[in-house]
Scaffold this active site. Structure first.
Site, PDB file in Angstrom:
ATOM      1  N   ASP A   1      36.538   2.180  56.178  1.00  0.00           N
ATOM      2  CA  ASP A   1      37.946   2.919  56.360  1.00  0.00           C
ATOM      3  C   ASP A   1      38.197   2.698  57.648  1.00  0.00           C
ATOM      4  O   ASP A   1      37.496   2.952  58.613  1.00  0.00           O
ATOM      5  CB  ASP A   1      37.905   4.080  56.078  1.00  0.00           C
ATOM      6  CG  ASP A   1      37.887   4.689  54.605  1.00  0.00           C
ATOM      7  OD1 ASP A   1      38.418   3.541  53.976  1.00  0.00           O
ATOM      8  OD2 ASP A   1      37.802   5.779  54.289  1.00  0.00           O
TER       9      ASP A   1
ATOM     10  N   PRO B   1      50.628  24.473  63.167  1.00  0.00           N
ATOM     11  CA  PRO B   1      50.798  23.280  64.142  1.00  0.00           C
ATOM     12  C   PRO B   1      50.356  23.714  65.539  1.00  0.00           C
ATOM     13  O   PRO B   1      50.225  22.790  66.323  1.00  0.00           O
ATOM     14  CB  PRO B   1      52.242  23.536  64.305  1.00  0.00           C
ATOM     15  CG  PRO B   1      52.962  24.511  63.477  1.00  0.00           C
ATOM     16  CD  PRO B   1      51.612  25.008  62.604  1.00  0.00           C
TER      17      PRO B   1
ATOM     18  N   GLU C   1      57.282  32.228  60.242  1.00  0.00           N
ATOM     19  CA  GLU C   1      57.072  32.069  61.646  1.00  0.00           C
ATOM     20  C   GLU C   1      55.967  32.124  62.232  1.00  0.00           C
ATOM     21  O   GLU C   1      55.650  31.987  63.154  1.00  0.00           O
ATOM     22  CB  GLU C   1      58.001  32.927  62.343  1.00  0.00           C
ATOM     23  CG  GLU C   1      59.523  32.554  62.781  1.00  0.00           C
ATOM     24  CD  GLU C   1      60.185  32.108  61.390  1.00  0.00           C
ATOM     25  OE1 GLU C   1      60.189  32.524  60.550  1.00  0.00           O
ATOM     26  OE2 GLU C   1      60.843  30.907  61.398  1.00  0.00           O
TER      27      GLU C   1
HETATM   28  N1  ADE Z   1      51.627  24.406  59.196  1.00  0.00           N
HETATM   29  C1  ADE Z   1      52.873  24.108  59.722  1.00  0.00           C
HETATM   30  N2  ADE Z   1      52.610  22.937  60.256  1.00  0.00           N
HETATM   31  C2  ADE Z   1      51.567  22.410  60.347  1.00  0.00           C
HETATM   32  C3  ADE Z   1      50.853  21.427  60.984  1.00  0.00           C
HETATM   33  N3  ADE Z   1      51.368  20.354  61.348  1.00  0.00           N
HETATM   34  N4  ADE Z   1      49.577  21.584  60.706  1.00  0.00           N
HETATM   35  C4  ADE Z   1      48.876  22.472  60.283  1.00  0.00           C
HETATM   36  N5  ADE Z   1      49.504  23.460  59.663  1.00  0.00           N
HETATM   37  C5  ADE Z   1      50.730  23.754  59.640  1.00  0.00           C
END
Ligand code: ADE
Length: 240
Positions: free
Chosen positions: A170, A90, A117
């Protein structure tokens, strides 16, 4: 040329059904795309097949260990150039349609699905070439993001979608949302299909659709419209 994707995960089963069905299944069957899924656990050297451990300095959760991931990546070197080693996290750069187009030009890539984590920072600094996120929310691991990326890439490969026009139409292909679509019947519970679409005038229909595309983007995703206009301006400056 076939693009090759090696996926490293501790949950290989996540990939079984999505890679066998629909257009992704077809792309793989027709060898337009080669996807190999590897279990990181197979590269753990101890008898318990440990892939994670507690963080140095304390704190909650577990961290994915260096050794199995380095070994797993190195095991691919006969079949993968290892030029692009992507970690799903993320905290990565946002994955977009433009990025999917760019990645579809690559000869091969490795996708590392992070879990828990996080992964040991030495993996990020010394092995990974880029970090990607599919959005500003936290999932339990990189498996679903990896599938999202694989599918988005597959749609950009010639031969995967029957009609190339359906790709360029698209939403987001050109940076805008697509125009509204309708199918039979022409009237349903008093709700009518816009007259222009029944006119048979293809020039006028194209004009209407282009306008609708801009209007919809303005209404639903004004952030995209700003980016689209900036890009158009800089493209036209390049030509001049
Ligand atoms: N791993 C956990 N959340 C993620 C996300 N939003 N994008 C990519 N990998 C992730």
């Amino acid at each position: 040329m076939t693009i090759r994707i090696d996926v490293l995960t501790i949950f290989p089963e996540y990939f079984t059904v999505p890679l066998q069905n629909s257009l992704l299944g077809k792309a793989i069957k027709e060898e337009i795309m080669k996807v190999k899924v590897h279990n990181i656990r197979d590269f753990a050297s101890d008898k318990h097949k440990t892939v994670d451990d507690t963080p140095y300095g304390g704190g909650p959760g577990m961290v994915m260990k260096c050794e199995p991931i380095f070994d797993a990546v190195e095991s691919l070197k006969e079949d993968n150039s290892l030029e692009h080693i992507v970690l799903l996290t993320p905290g990565g750069k946002l994955f977009t349609q433009d990025k999917a187009k760019e990645m579809a030009q690559w000869k091969d890539l490795v996708l590392i699905c992070g879990r828990y984590e996080g992964v040991d920072e030495r993996i990020v600094e010394n092995l990974v070439t880029e970090e990607l996120s599919i959005g500003d929310y936290v999932l339990s691991g990189g498996e679903l993001p990896a599938l999202v990326i694989i599918e988005a890439i597959s749609r950009m490969l010639p031969g995967v979608i029957g009609q190339w026009e359906s790709v360029t139409n698209d939403s987001l292909y050109n940076g805008l949302l697509s125009y509204p679509q309708y199918t039979k019947p022409a009237e349903f519970r008093g709700m009518k299909v816009p007259e222009i679409l029944l006119s048979g005038n293809h020039e006028q229909i194209k004009k209407w659709r282009d306008e609708q595309s801009i209007l919809r983007t303005k209404k639903k995703r004004p952030d995209l419209l700003g980016k689209y206009q900036e890009k158009k301006k800089s493209d036209s400056e390049k030509v001049e």
